[in-house]
Enzyme design. Sequence first.
Site, PDB file in Angstrom:
ATOM      1  N   ASN A 175      18.224  67.967  -9.104  1.00  0.00           N
ATOM      2  CA  ASN A 175      17.965  67.045 -10.212  1.00  0.00           C
ATOM      3  C   ASN A 175      19.113  66.999 -11.215  1.00  0.00           C
ATOM      4  O   ASN A 175      18.956  66.465 -12.306  1.00  0.00           O
ATOM      5  CB  ASN A 175      16.687  67.451 -10.956  1.00  0.00           C
ATOM      6  CG  ASN A 175      15.441  67.127 -10.161  1.00  0.00           C
ATOM      7  OD1 ASN A 175      15.483  66.321  -9.235  1.00  0.00           O
ATOM      8  ND2 ASN A 175      14.336  67.758 -10.517  1.00  0.00           N
ATOM      9  N   ARG A 218      10.697  70.763 -17.114  1.00  0.00           N
ATOM     10  CA  ARG A 218       9.756  71.474 -16.248  1.00  0.00           C
ATOM     11  C   ARG A 218      10.039  71.366 -14.748  1.00  0.00           C
ATOM     12  O   ARG A 218       9.291  71.905 -13.941  1.00  0.00           O
ATOM     13  CB  ARG A 218       8.310  71.050 -16.508  1.00  0.00           C
ATOM     14  CG  ARG A 218       7.825  71.326 -17.916  1.00  0.00           C
ATOM     15  CD  ARG A 218       6.331  71.452 -17.979  1.00  0.00           C
ATOM     16  NE  ARG A 218       5.646  70.265 -17.527  1.00  0.00           N
ATOM     17  CZ  ARG A 218       4.326  70.181 -17.371  1.00  0.00           C
ATOM     18  NH1 ARG A 218       3.571  71.237 -17.646  1.00  0.00           N
ATOM     19  NH2 ARG A 218       3.768  69.071 -16.956  1.00  0.00           N
ATOM     20  N   ASP A 219      11.110  70.683 -14.345  1.00  0.00           N
ATOM     21  CA  ASP A 219      11.446  70.650 -12.922  1.00  0.00           C
ATOM     22  C   ASP A 219      12.960  70.695 -12.734  1.00  0.00           C
ATOM     23  O   ASP A 219      13.520  69.953 -11.920  1.00  0.00           O
ATOM     24  CB  ASP A 219      10.864  69.399 -12.257  1.00  0.00           C
ATOM     25  CG  ASP A 219      10.936  69.469 -10.728  1.00  0.00           C
ATOM     26  OD1 ASP A 219      10.946  70.591 -10.186  1.00  0.00           O
ATOM     27  OD2 ASP A 219      10.995  68.405 -10.087  1.00  0.00           O
ATOM     28  N   LEU A 220      13.609  71.571 -13.484  1.00  0.00           N
ATOM     29  CA  LEU A 220      15.062  71.691 -13.385  1.00  0.00           C
ATOM     30  C   LEU A 220      15.457  72.431 -12.115  1.00  0.00           C
ATOM     31  O   LEU A 220      14.919  73.492 -11.806  1.00  0.00           O
ATOM     32  CB  LEU A 220      15.601  72.434 -14.610  1.00  0.00           C
ATOM     33  CG  LEU A 220      15.515  71.648 -15.914  1.00  0.00           C
ATOM     34  CD1 LEU A 220      15.605  72.585 -17.103  1.00  0.00           C
ATOM     35  CD2 LEU A 220      16.605  70.594 -15.976  1.00  0.00           C
TER      36      LEU A 220
END
Length: 245
Positions: free
Chosen positions: A87, A81-83
């Site tokens: 990251n 959910r935070d690609l």
Amino acid sequence: VERFVREARSSAAIGHPNIIDVLDFGYEKGRPYLVMEYLRGRSLSEAIAEEGRLSIARACNIATHSLAGLAAAHDRGILHRDLKPANMMLIALLGDRDFVKLCDCGFAALVQPSIRIDDAKTLTPARTLVGTPAYAAPERLRGDDRRDPRIDVWSIGVVLFEMLAGGRPFDAPTFRELARKVHKDPAPSLRKLRRDVPRGLDAVVQKALAKEREGRFSSAAEFAAALVPFGGRVIPDFSDAGSDS
């Protein structure tokens, strides 16, 4: 603190070479701590900033590394959910200078309630967007919080586009304008920005960036398989890695 502990448990539960290893976590004198493997390398965002557009084969290789880690996470019922490039760490491993380690699972959510990580309770209030808006799927920007692996497929589609084009498919100075573009505007054709991109690869990226989730690849593994003809790697099976049998 609960999100911190969730990140530790989520990452540790996946146990895949393309996910950063969590070695230990706990509390020391009331303060939480997290011990992760040391990564000697740089983030994909740094690579793009320094080099601009990446070669087609290299971009597809990096994307399939990431999709391999996602496939393992999704198989265990965990979404990232935070690609985003920041990251995704590039390190030299197993003869590959662009071996990817996915980091920051702090926004991880469970797809399958049968898999227990901290009782699968939600740490984010309803209709609160988590992650980075520039890489968020249209349904997430609308406040749809259904836990579907295809939201991560969209994010990797944006990252792949950025690696090939040197910029994101949708960008704007405000959240409102960004959301409008993501919802309404078709993703630009890579071939119009870069003539050496094969038509087939352009179609693959367009599919990953379909506005409706039903139009995207159904899984990270399916997305990865579509990139193999363009330099992507076949996702290896690490399911027996570390087993005693």
